[in-house]
Scaffold this motif. Structure first.
Motif, PDB file in Angstrom:
ATOM      1  N   THR A   1     -16.200  13.802  -7.738  1.00 52.68           N
ATOM      2  CA  THR A   1     -17.410  14.253  -8.434  1.00 52.68           C
ATOM      3  C   THR A   1     -18.653  14.035  -7.577  1.00 52.68           C
ATOM      4  N   ALA A   2     -18.772  12.850  -6.994  1.00 53.46           N
ATOM      5  CA  ALA A   2     -19.987  12.493  -6.257  1.00 53.46           C
ATOM      6  C   ALA A   2     -20.070  13.161  -4.891  1.00 53.46           C
ATOM      7  N   LEU A   3     -18.922  13.412  -4.272  1.00 53.67           N
ATOM      8  CA  LEU A   3     -18.909  13.901  -2.889  1.00 53.67           C
ATOM      9  C   LEU A   3     -18.511  15.369  -2.785  1.00 53.67           C
ATOM     10  N   GLN A   4     -18.548  16.078  -3.898  1.00 60.90           N
ATOM     11  CA  GLN A   4     -18.242  17.518  -3.919  1.00 60.90           C
ATOM     12  C   GLN A   4     -16.822  17.821  -3.439  1.00 60.90           C
ATOM     13  N   ASN A   5     -15.881  17.063  -3.978  1.00 66.53           N
ATOM     14  CA  ASN A   5     -14.459  17.332  -3.807  1.00 66.53           C
ATOM     15  C   ASN A   5     -14.020  17.422  -2.337  1.00 66.53           C
ATOM     16  N   PRO A   6     -14.201  16.367  -1.561  1.00 64.66           N
ATOM     17  CA  PRO A   6     -13.765  16.396  -0.158  1.00 64.66           C
ATOM     18  C   PRO A   6     -12.246  16.369  -0.055  1.00 64.66           C
ATOM     19  N   SER A   7     -11.726  16.746   1.087  1.00 64.02           N
ATOM     20  CA  SER A   7     -10.292  16.685   1.341  1.00 64.02           C
ATOM     21  C   SER A   7      -9.870  15.228   1.457  1.00 64.02           C
ATOM     22  N   MET A   8      -8.848  14.850   0.699  1.00 61.77           N
ATOM     23  CA  MET A   8      -8.385  13.457   0.778  1.00 61.77           C
ATOM     24  C   MET A   8      -6.905  13.356   0.464  1.00 61.77           C
ATOM     25  N   SER A   9      -6.327  12.252   0.892  1.00 61.75           N
ATOM     26  CA  SER A   9      -4.925  11.941   0.635  1.00 61.75           C
ATOM     27  C   SER A   9      -4.807  10.441   0.436  1.00 61.75           C
ATOM     28  N   CYS A  10      -4.005  10.042  -0.560  1.00 60.34           N
ATOM     29  CA  CYS A  10      -3.933   8.605  -0.885  1.00 60.34           C
ATOM     30  C   CYS A  10      -2.571   8.001  -0.573  1.00 60.34           C
ATOM     31  N   TRP A  11      -1.595   8.184  -1.449  1.00 59.15           N
ATOM     32  CA  TRP A  11      -0.313   7.508  -1.231  1.00 59.15           C
ATOM     33  C   TRP A  11       0.374   8.047   0.011  1.00 59.15           C
ATOM     34  N   ASP A  12       0.995   7.128   0.763  1.00 62.64           N
ATOM     35  CA  ASP A  12       1.818   7.510   1.912  1.00 62.64           C
ATOM     36  C   ASP A  12       2.749   6.346   2.223  1.00 62.64           C
ATOM     37  N   ALA A  13       3.946   6.649   2.699  1.00 65.98           N
ATOM     38  CA  ALA A  13       4.917   5.590   2.980  1.00 65.98           C
ATOM     39  C   ALA A  13       4.468   4.683   4.120  1.00 65.98           C
ATOM     40  N   HIS A  14       3.747   5.242   5.088  1.00 64.33           N
ATOM     41  CA  HIS A  14       3.232   4.461   6.224  1.00 64.33           C
ATOM     42  C   HIS A  14       4.320   3.555   6.809  1.00 64.33           C
ATOM     43  N   VAL A  15       5.446   4.140   7.169  1.00 64.52           N
ATOM     44  CA  VAL A  15       6.574   3.343   7.656  1.00 64.52           C
ATOM     45  C   VAL A  15       6.233   2.590   8.940  1.00 64.52           C
ATOM     46  N   TRP A  16       5.253   3.082   9.696  1.00 62.07           N
ATOM     47  CA  TRP A  16       4.865   2.408  10.933  1.00 62.07           C
ATOM     48  C   TRP A  16       3.962   1.204  10.679  1.00 62.07           C
TER      49      TRP A  16
ATOM     50  N   PRO B   1       3.941  -1.324   7.534  1.00 58.66           N
ATOM     51  CA  PRO B   1       4.363  -1.742   6.186  1.00 58.66           C
ATOM     52  C   PRO B   1       3.334  -2.596   5.456  1.00 58.66           C
ATOM     53  N   THR B   2       2.320  -3.111   6.150  1.00 60.11           N
ATOM     54  CA  THR B   2       1.296  -3.906   5.471  1.00 60.11           C
ATOM     55  C   THR B   2       0.162  -3.046   4.923  1.00 60.11           C
ATOM     56  N   SER B   3       0.233  -1.737   5.146  1.00 50.79           N
ATOM     57  CA  SER B   3      -0.839  -0.834   4.712  1.00 50.79           C
ATOM     58  C   SER B   3      -0.963  -0.816   3.194  1.00 50.79           C
ATOM     59  N   ASP B   4      -2.169  -0.512   2.720  1.00 57.11           N
ATOM     60  CA  ASP B   4      -2.396  -0.362   1.279  1.00 57.11           C
ATOM     61  C   ASP B   4      -1.952   1.002   0.762  1.00 57.11           C
ATOM     62  N   HIS B   5      -1.685   1.958   1.646  1.00 54.42           N
ATOM     63  CA  HIS B   5      -1.292   3.302   1.188  1.00 54.42           C
ATOM     64  C   HIS B   5       0.001   3.291   0.368  1.00 54.42           C
ATOM     65  N   PRO B   6       1.091   2.693   0.849  1.00 52.85           N
ATOM     66  CA  PRO B   6       2.318   2.701   0.030  1.00 52.85           C
ATOM     67  C   PRO B   6       2.196   1.859  -1.237  1.00 52.85           C
ATOM     68  N   LYS B   7       1.181   1.019  -1.312  1.00 55.71           N
ATOM     69  CA  LYS B   7       0.956   0.207  -2.502  1.00 55.71           C
ATOM     70  C   LYS B   7       0.070   0.924  -3.518  1.00 55.71           C
ATOM     71  N   GLY B   8      -0.335   2.159  -3.175  1.00 55.37           N
ATOM     72  CA  GLY B   8      -1.172   2.927  -4.097  1.00 55.37           C
ATOM     73  C   GLY B   8      -2.591   2.421  -4.201  1.00 55.37           C
ATOM     74  N   ARG B   9      -3.063   1.730  -3.150  1.00 54.11           N
ATOM     75  CA  ARG B   9      -4.392   1.124  -3.192  1.00 54.11           C
ATOM     76  C   ARG B   9      -5.293   1.622  -2.069  1.00 54.11           C
ATOM     77  N   ALA B  10      -5.008   2.779  -1.509  1.00 52.89           N
ATOM     78  CA  ALA B  10      -5.834   3.268  -0.401  1.00 52.89           C
ATOM     79  C   ALA B  10      -5.858   4.787  -0.378  1.00 52.89           C
ATOM     80  N   CYS B  11      -6.963   5.328   0.115  1.00 52.75           N
ATOM     81  CA  CYS B  11      -7.123   6.769   0.297  1.00 52.75           C
ATOM     82  C   CYS B  11      -7.802   7.036   1.633  1.00 52.75           C
ATOM     83  N   ASP B  12      -7.497   8.195   2.224  1.00 54.20           N
ATOM     84  CA  ASP B  12      -8.184   8.681   3.411  1.00 54.20           C
ATOM     85  C   ASP B  12      -8.969   9.923   3.032  1.00 54.20           C
ATOM     86  N   VAL B  13     -10.246   9.937   3.398  1.00 53.84           N
ATOM     87  CA  VAL B  13     -11.109  11.092   3.132  1.00 53.84           C
ATOM     88  C   VAL B  13     -11.385  11.761   4.474  1.00 53.84           C
TER      89      VAL B  13
END
Length: 350
Positions: free
Chosen positions: A245-260, A262-274
């Motif tokens: 809403t605030a940023l006019q719908n930028p391209s983003m992706s959140c969940w990812d396995a990030h197998v390389w 394993p400590t990443s927040d992405h597979p834990k559902g706690r991170a997004c990349d914009v």
């Protein structure tokens, strides 16, 4: 660097518990330690309290730290633990607590637990607004953000026993926010101002202010609205909605396995990349968009539960409220567009 390693001190691996010991986490008191194990617990307790005393913190801060270390490591300086956790408080290098060598230094680990304006990035005790009025276990949980938040209160009595043996004054008065940027919780904290071009933070970024709070852990229960097929925590999903809403719908992706990583927040559902549409070092529009996305995220972190942000070779922490150089965390190449986060803004949520 001088590192004190008193554990296992004659104990075998199954005599000294790690952060997530076998069996049911969160069970009650451990059997009372005796002999060399108790002696090492007393020694580590004195180191923790010495840090608190030198910083001018009250005895209550020492008590909370002892309760936490008893849960996480049985008050032992462990060189192993869950994932990459090590040390007295089972702090994780991958979560920004420092290098394994840093964390294995009990004085460093205690200072990191107590927090304040100096690195590392995760919020410490003094960064938690209102911690002196919290239940002791809740204050510990506010720092540790554990999946088992009820464990800490169960170790209060044992912590008091060890403190008595170590002749630690748990009733000592002190400044509960000693070392915190901006002073105590009621003190004035300066308004964010843009960094000057060519300065440490790069063009257009704002430092903001410390925004650490008490954010209870959440399970991954919400389908990722960015279409990855994964699951997010409710807090992360709410951040996505607010950002769109605030940023006019930028391209983003959140969940990812990030197998390389394993400590990443992405597979834990706690991170997004914009994503900003290219390398900000080469495209002015991409740099401007990234600055705008990062600044909005920083300025709203206290309401949305943002823990840290990485953008354009810098990392911002809710604990310090400041941007600092990002070194890739030993996983990423900070000189590359992706590894240095020059083509996307990374957002991690509590």
């Amino acid at each position: 660097m001088f590192v004190v390693v008193l554990a296992p001190f004659g104990a075998t691996g199954d005599q000294v518990n790690a952060a997530c010991p076998p069996g049911a986490p969160g069970e009650g008191q451990e059997p009372e330690a005796k002999g060399p194990l108790r002696a090492s617990q007393i020694a580590y307790a004195r180191i923790i309290d010495q840090v608190a005393v030198q910083r001018g913190l009250p005895g209550q801060a020492t008590l909370i730290a002892l309760m936490t270390a008893l849960v996480e490591s049985n008050l032992q300086n462990l060189s192993y633990g869950d994932a990459d956790s090590v040390g007295l408080f089972q702090q994780r290098p991958g979560a920004g607590w420092g290098t394994p060598g840093d964390i294995m230094n009990p004085t460093y680990a205690a200072n990191a637990f107590f927090g304040g304006s100096d690195p590392p990035s995760p919020p410490g005790l003094v960064d938690i607004n209102g911690w002196p009025s919290m239940n002791l276990g809740d204050a510990a949980q506010a720092v540790q953000v554990s999946a088992f938040p009820d464990r800490y209160a169960l170790r209060e009595q044992q912590a008091r026993q060890i403190a008595a043996l170590a002749r630690i004054d748990l009733n000592r008065a002190g400044d509960p926010y000693a070392g915190r940027s901006g002073g105590d919780a009621d003190g004035a904290i300066s308004t964010p101002t843009p960094a000057q071009p060519g300065g440490d933070c790069g063009g257009g970024l704002t430092d903001g202010k410390p925004t650490a709070g008490n954010w209870p852990p959440e399970d991954q229960t919400v389908p990722d609205p960015t279409g990855t097929g994964g699951m997010l925590t409710p807090r992360t999903a709410a951040w996505v909605a607010a950002a769109r809403t605030a940023l006019q719908n930028p391209s983003m992706s959140c969940w990812d396995a990030h197998v390389w990583n394993p400590t990443s927040d992405h597979p834990k559902g706690r991170a997004c990349d914009v994503f900003v549409g290219g390398d900000g070092r080469k495209k002015a529009a991409a740099r401007a968009d990234g600055d705008r996305y990062a600044n909005w995220t920083v300025q709203t972190a206290g309401q949305t539960g943002v823990r840290y942000v990485i953008w354009y070779g810098k990392i911002w922490s809710a604990r310090t409220g400041q941007w600092r150089p990002y070194n890739g965390g030993g996983v990423y190449d900070p000189s590359s567009a992706s590894g240095g986060h020059f083509d996307h803004v990374h957002v991690s949520i509590y």
